[in-house]
Design an enzyme around this catalytic site. Structure first.
Site, mmCIF file in Angstrom:
data_model
loop_
_atom_site.group_PDB
_atom_site.id
_atom_site.type_symbol
_atom_site.label_atom_id
_atom_site.label_comp_id
_atom_site.label_asym_id
_atom_site.label_seq_id
_atom_site.Cartn_x
_atom_site.Cartn_y
_atom_site.Cartn_z
ATOM 1 N N HIS A 191 -11.469 -23.458 -2.234
ATOM 2 C CA HIS A 191 -11.747 -22.366 -0.817
ATOM 3 C C HIS A 191 -10.533 -22.029 -0.400
ATOM 4 O O HIS A 191 -10.214 -21.708 0.823
ATOM 5 C CB HIS A 191 -12.284 -23.487 0.251
ATOM 6 N N SER A 321 5.748 1.447 -3.011
ATOM 7 C CA SER A 321 5.501 2.174 -1.739
ATOM 8 C C SER A 321 6.190 3.536 -1.781
ATOM 9 O O SER A 321 7.406 3.518 -2.129
ATOM 10 C CB SER A 321 5.575 1.153 -0.685
ATOM 11 N N LYS A 327 9.743 -2.424 -2.326
ATOM 12 C CA LYS A 327 8.429 -3.181 -2.481
ATOM 13 C C LYS A 327 7.901 -3.089 -3.807
ATOM 14 O O LYS A 327 7.946 -1.704 -4.460
ATOM 15 C CB LYS A 327 7.341 -2.449 -1.383
ATOM 16 N N GLU A 334 -4.405 -5.176 -10.311
ATOM 17 C CA GLU A 334 -5.185 -4.232 -9.446
ATOM 18 C C GLU A 334 -5.822 -3.273 -10.288
ATOM 19 O O GLU A 334 -7.069 -3.103 -10.109
ATOM 20 C CB GLU A 334 -4.207 -3.485 -8.767
#
Length: 473
Positions: A191, A321, A327, A334
């Site tokens: 969970h 970014s 970043k 992805e």
């Protein structure tokens, strides 16, 4: 709406004829009137049929000419010319000669005739005498049995040449990392909440098993894809195909491709339904679900680096970014997740297309072929990238794993059989409330000795309480 490709001046075209009359065709084109009509009729997506499908059609023409010669229906010289022309196409030449849109006539007749016309053009050039696309190249065949056969054949070839090797590589890469990380313990999660510990090796072994099962699942589907509709011709009865044609053609196809191929058990089912293709698409969807799960696990473990889990560090591949300097994002997981989403969407379309077997023929065959073949290719590329650029070399933050594990109150679960659930729960809540290591609170409240607690709450031992086979690999 895209405008049809029509030559602008007489110098740019030639006149071709079919049963509907004359038609202007680009002078450079090897196709004929039926292909040109399809080009003009279907300016829909600008996306052509995958070449793997065109290749399968060409291989069928090659094998059919071989069978028709053996059965005495084609002169040896003409059969040889057709076989040579089809072989050249199957090897990848003249790809620009197959311009028809994916969204065409539902039987795939346009693509079948496109291949027939290009093969006839090349064979005529080789033979020095006319070779007819219908009477000679398409002899003993119909689009209605050829296209379903090409779907099965192209998918089998793409599986063996593209996806299967990629999945074997992915599975082996995961298993290698699983062995390397067999004794690196981390907090397990259910969970998305802290749970009992596992080793990274155990976690990765689950990934490897998923990929192995996906591969086995598709191999099972492939047993049915080996059975081909060829010989059914127009409606499954085999009109205009001589006895032995299907068997000889399928045998020749097997020799050309190295695949073990068989005639369909029932050609009516093989032409009117596409259940085997739908099953195959479902297996690809299941693989996509597995890849999505693995990709998301990697993203979670890599999250941070300061405020996320930061259990691992994926290789830095590109700036993350356009505005936030420094970043870096998990771009490979992805991309794999997007591939998985697309494959799941393809499967929905294939499922709907599979329902379109009206009486003796399915009429969404090009869509089925395109979606399955594109999914196969996407999954092969994604699997290779996931193995090589995400899993093979991610770094493990072992010290952070140890720190978080020491604070995990859920470890107290191991004391349940000795001190009971309620007392263990009180110890866990106190550890949560104070932010102290669970073992420190347990020493105060459990009534057990320090040595016994060290043994009972050893995270590595907790991962092998039931089965230590995984960490012994």
């Amino acid at each position: 709406m895209k405008k049809p490709s029509i030559p602008e001046s007489p110098e740019d075209d030639r006149i071709e004829r079919d049963t509907m009359g004359e038609l202007r065709v680009p002078a450079h084109a090897m196709w004929g009137a039926q292909t040109q009509r399809a080009v003009q009729n279907f300016p829909i997506s600008g996306e052509r049929m995958p070449f793997s499908f065109i290749r399968a059609l060409a291989l069928i023409k090659q094998a059919s000419a071989h069978a028709n010669r053996a059965l005495g229906r084609l002169e040896p010289s003409m059969a040889e010319a057709i076989e040579q022309a089809a072989s050249v196409i199957g090897e990848g030449q003249f790809r620009d000669q197959f311009p028809i849109d994916v969204f065409q006539t539902g039987s795939g007749t346009s693509s079948n005739m496109n291949v027939n016309e290009v093969v006839a053009h090349l064979a005529t050039r080789h033979l020095g005498a006319p070779v007819h696309p219908n009477d000679h190249v398409n002899m003993s065949q119909s689009s209605n049995d050829v296209v379903p056969t090409a779907i099965h054949l192209s998918v089998l070839l793409a599986w063996h040449e593209e996806l299967e090797p990629a999945l074997v590589h992915l599975e082996e890469t995961i298993e290698k990392r699983s062995r390397e990380l067999g004794k690196v313990v981390k907090t397990g999660r259910t969970h998305l909440m802290d749970a009992m510990p596992v080793t990274l090796g155990q976690e990765l072994s689950g990934w490897a098993a998923q990929i192995r099962h996906d591969r086995e699942r598709f191999e099972d589907c492939a047993l049915r894809l080996r059975k081909l509709a060829l010989g059914g011709t127009a409606v499954g009865t085999g009109i205009n195909a001589p006895p032995g044609f299907a068997e000889q053609t399928i045998q020749a196809l097997g020799e050309i491709t190295g695949l073990e191929l068989l005639p369909a058990d029932n050609r009516f089912a093989a032409m009117a339904g596409q259940d085997d293709a739908v099953e195959c698409s479902g297996a690809l969807k299941t693989l996509a679900v597995s890849l999505m799960k693995i990709a998301n696990d990697l993203r979670w473990m890599n999250s941070g680096p300061l405020t996320g889990l930061s259990e691992i560090h994926l290789r830095d591949l590109q700036p993350g970014s356009s505005i936030m300097p420094g970043k870096v994002n998990p771009v490979i997981p992805e991309a794999v997740a997007m591939v998985a989403a697309q494959v799941i969407g393809h499967d929905v379309a294939v499922t709907i297309a599979g329902q379109s077997g009206n009486f003796e023929l399915n009429v969404m065959l090009p869509l089925i072929a395109r979606n399955i073949l594109v999914s196969l290719s996407l999954l092969a590329c994604a699997s290779q990238l996931l193995a090589d650029f995400a899993i093979a070399d991610f770094e493990v933050h072992e010290e952070r794993l140890r720190e978080k594990l020491a604070l995990n109150p859920i470890l107290v679960t191991a004391l349940n059989p000795i001190i009971g659930y309620e007392k263990a729960a009180r110890i866990a809540k106190e550890a949560y409330r104070t932010g102290r290591p669970i073992i420190a609170v347990a020493r105060e409240q459990s009534g057990l000795g320090a040595e016994e607690l060290d043994r009972l709450l050893d995270p590595l031992l907790l991962t092998v309480a039931q089965d230590d086979s995984l960490t012994k690999k």
